[in-house]
Design a protein around this motif. Structure first.
Motif, short mmCIF file in Angstrom:
data_model
loop_
_atom_site.label_atom_id
_atom_site.label_comp_id
_atom_site.label_asym_id
_atom_site.label_seq_id
_atom_site.Cartn_x
_atom_site.Cartn_y
_atom_site.Cartn_z
N GLY A 1 13.58 3.29 -2.40
CA GLY A 1 14.35 2.35 -3.10
C GLY A 1 14.80 1.14 -2.27
N HIS A 2 14.32 1.07 -1.04
CA HIS A 2 14.67 0.17 -0.14
C HIS A 2 14.12 -1.51 -0.67
CE1 HIS A 2 15.97 2.49 3.65
NE2 HIS A 2 16.57 2.75 2.26
N SER A 3 14.58 -2.48 -0.34
CA SER A 3 14.09 -3.67 -0.92
C SER A 3 12.97 -4.20 -0.07
CB SER A 3 15.11 -4.82 -0.46
OG SER A 3 15.41 -5.00 0.59
N ALA A 4 12.22 -5.01 -0.44
CA ALA A 4 10.81 -5.46 0.45
C ALA A 4 11.28 -5.94 1.67
CB ALA A 4 10.08 -6.70 -0.41
N GLU A 5 12.47 -6.67 1.75
CA GLU A 5 13.02 -7.16 3.07
C GLU A 5 13.44 -5.91 3.86
OE1 GLU A 5 13.71 -7.89 0.07
OE2 GLU A 5 13.08 -10.20 0.03
N ALA A 6 13.97 -4.97 3.58
CA ALA A 6 14.50 -3.73 4.43
C ALA A 6 13.34 -3.10 5.12
CB ALA A 6 15.40 -3.13 3.45
N LYS A 7 12.09 -2.92 3.87
CA LYS A 7 10.97 -2.40 4.32
C LYS A 7 10.12 -3.07 5.55
CE LYS A 7 10.25 0.22 -0.04
NZ LYS A 7 9.50 0.20 -1.28
N ALA A 8 10.12 -4.60 5.50
CA ALA A 8 9.40 -5.36 6.45
C ALA A 8 10.28 -5.15 7.89
CB ALA A 8 9.70 -6.65 5.98
N ARG A 9 11.61 -5.07 7.66
CA ARG A 9 12.54 -4.93 8.83
C ARG A 9 12.27 -3.75 9.45
NH1 ARG A 9 16.60 -6.70 6.51
NH2 ARG A 9 17.69 -4.79 5.94
N THR B 1 0.82 -1.19 0.00
CA THR B 1 0.00 0.03 -0.20
C THR B 1 0.80 1.19 -0.08
OG1 THR B 1 -1.82 -1.03 1.07
CG2 THR B 1 -1.73 1.21 1.23
N LEU B 2 1.97 1.23 0.77
CA LEU B 2 2.92 2.39 0.80
C LEU B 2 3.68 2.38 -0.44
CD1 LEU B 2 4.04 2.25 4.33
CD2 LEU B 2 2.20 3.60 3.80
N ASP B 3 3.88 1.64 -1.09
CA ASP B 3 4.48 1.61 -2.28
C ASP B 3 3.51 2.02 -3.49
OD1 ASP B 3 6.86 0.09 -1.70
OD2 ASP B 3 6.16 -1.65 -2.40
N THR B 4 2.32 2.05 -3.29
CA THR B 4 1.27 2.22 -4.31
C THR B 4 1.03 3.73 -4.09
OG1 THR B 4 0.05 0.06 -4.14
CG2 THR B 4 -1.24 1.94 -5.05
N TYR B 5 1.19 4.25 -2.93
CA TYR B 5 0.66 5.56 -2.79
C TYR B 5 1.97 6.59 -2.69
CZ TYR B 5 -4.13 4.34 -2.33
OH TYR B 5 -5.23 3.83 -2.57
N GLY B 6 2.87 5.99 -2.93
CA GLY B 6 4.47 6.45 -2.97
C GLY B 6 4.55 7.28 -1.58
#
Length: 407
Positions: A58-66, A46-51
């Motif tokens: 630019g972080h990876s999905a793993e970094a965002k999850a962390r 969701t945060l990706d979709t709405y910027g």
């Protein structure tokens, strides 16, 4: 029945609920504070979709999850506050509040509405009128202000703050502590005056609690501001003889490192409690045990520290026999800091004392209802007790080996 409540409220009423429902076992409790893996994935998408990731885009999905798991502790509330802290989102809020601050009375009224929202209190024009006066509220500027309407909805006398998270952000990040304390003093004086009304009696108690003040007052100058609030409130008739008020003042002093002031107000709270028939000193005892451990760690040498340790452990042992909520276990967690501070000074027998209380607390945790064991304070306590037992045993072993080699 499926019942929901905030954790703090649940902890207070769960034992009464068990008794009322006639359950032989405790009702199962499911903590909803933390996001599950699939929910974290949804937030990332969701945060990706709405910027809204900003510098983390630019972080990876793993970094965002962390980031969500560690920095936000897997909590929606923390994620939203982090978003508001970004220049893009928070900058808009700050700009609006800056414009409103020029209109002092509307600004203070908005702050009071936000405080009431944070405290989960009812907000309507009647309450705002009681706090600020009929002439002030009867003006149409507050209801008609386009900036106020960015944050508040008005309908049939109700005043609904659109977002409790935004309210907390405004209080903590866009307002100065002195102004907020002035608002809080006005509110507690009103609540004290009208305390025969259950709504204001509840508000009066909520405003006294230091844990609530921490959510409201900005971190910058918080200590000075909170002390000024308690100094103003202590002269109110209901506060002068109220053990709970002086307990909250003692807690605040303890948190801000003024141990002499804290001890004085603990003594005041105990003294006033003794004058009341059948007054339960559970909460005073609980926080005093914490005070004893903090004082030992901060101010005392080994021998005097052990006296504080033993007094604190007497309270902890008494409370864990009957207490199933998290309060006692939160205090017991301070035993880890005590161990770290004095491990090189303690004799083998004293280390055994520390290990003994750690094992006792661990055994009691194992007997708690399964749902209660998942409370974050109890999880932290369990980890601390295991650390103490393992660390203590290791130190004792090294001491014995050293003694053997010296012989």
């Amino acid at each position: 029945l499926v019942l929901t409540a905030r954790t703090a409220i649940n902890d207070v009423v769960i034992d009464d609920l068990t008794e009322l429902t006639g359950e032989e076992k405790n009702p199962p409790e499911i903590y909803l504070d933390k996001l599950q893996a699939t929910e974290i994935d949804w937030f990332i998408e969701t945060l990706d979709t709405y910027g809204y990731w900003g510098e983390r885009a630019g972080h990876s999905a793993e970094a965002k999850a962390r980031f969500i798991k560690e920095e936000c502790q897997s909590q929606i509330h923390a994620i939203l506050l982090k978003l508001l802290s970004s220049p893009y989102v928070g900058g808009k809020v700050q700009k609006l509040v800056k414009e409103l601050r020029a209109d002092t009375i509307n600004y203070k009224m908005l702050l009071s509405a936000h405080v009431l929202t944070i405290l989960s209190c009812k907000v309507d024009t009647d309450i705002l009128t009681d706090i600020w006066g009929i002439e002030t509220v009867s003006r149409n500027e507050f209801r008609q202000s386009p900036i106020v309407r960015e944050f508040v909805d008005f309908k049939s006398g109700e005043v609904t703050v659109k977002s409790a998270v935004v309210a907390e952000y405004i209080l903590q990040n866009t307002s100065d502590a002195a102004t907020i304390v002035n608002v809080l003093i006005t509110m507690i004086e009103c609540a004290h005056k009208l305390r025969t009304n259950p709504i204001y009696f509840s508000l009066f108690k909520d405003l006294m609690r230091h844990s609530n003040l921490q959510m409201i007052v900005p971190e910058d100058d918080r200590m000075k501001a909170v002390i000024r609030f308690y100094e103003a409130a202590k002269n109110l008739e209901r506060c002068k003889s109220n053990p709970q008020f002086w307990l909250q003042y003692a807690i605040a002093s303890l948190v801000y490192g003024d141990l002499k002031r804290s001890k004085f107000y603990f003594d005041t709270s105990y003294s006033l409690a003794a004058k009341k028939t059948e007054y339960d000193t559970f909460m005073i005892d609980n926080h005093y045990a914490r005070f004893l451990l903090v004082q030992a760690i901060k101010d005392f040498a080994h021998e005097e520290a052990m006296n504080n340790f033993r007094e604190a452990c007497t309270i902890i042992r008494q409370q864990i026999r009957f207490e199933r909520r998290h309060y006692t276990y939160r205090v017991a967690t301070f035993l880890k800091a005590f161990m770290d501070r004095f491990e090189n000074s303690l004799s083998a027998s004293e280390l055994e004392e520390v290990i003994s209380i750690a094992k006792e607390v661990s055994e009691r945790i194992a007997k708690l209802p399964e749902g209660r064991q998942n409370h974050h304070n109890i999880v932290d306590c369990s980890k601390a007790m295991r650390y103490i037992a393992e660390r203590g045993a290791d130190i004792i072993s090294k001491k014995k080996n050293k003694e053997g080699s010296s012989k």
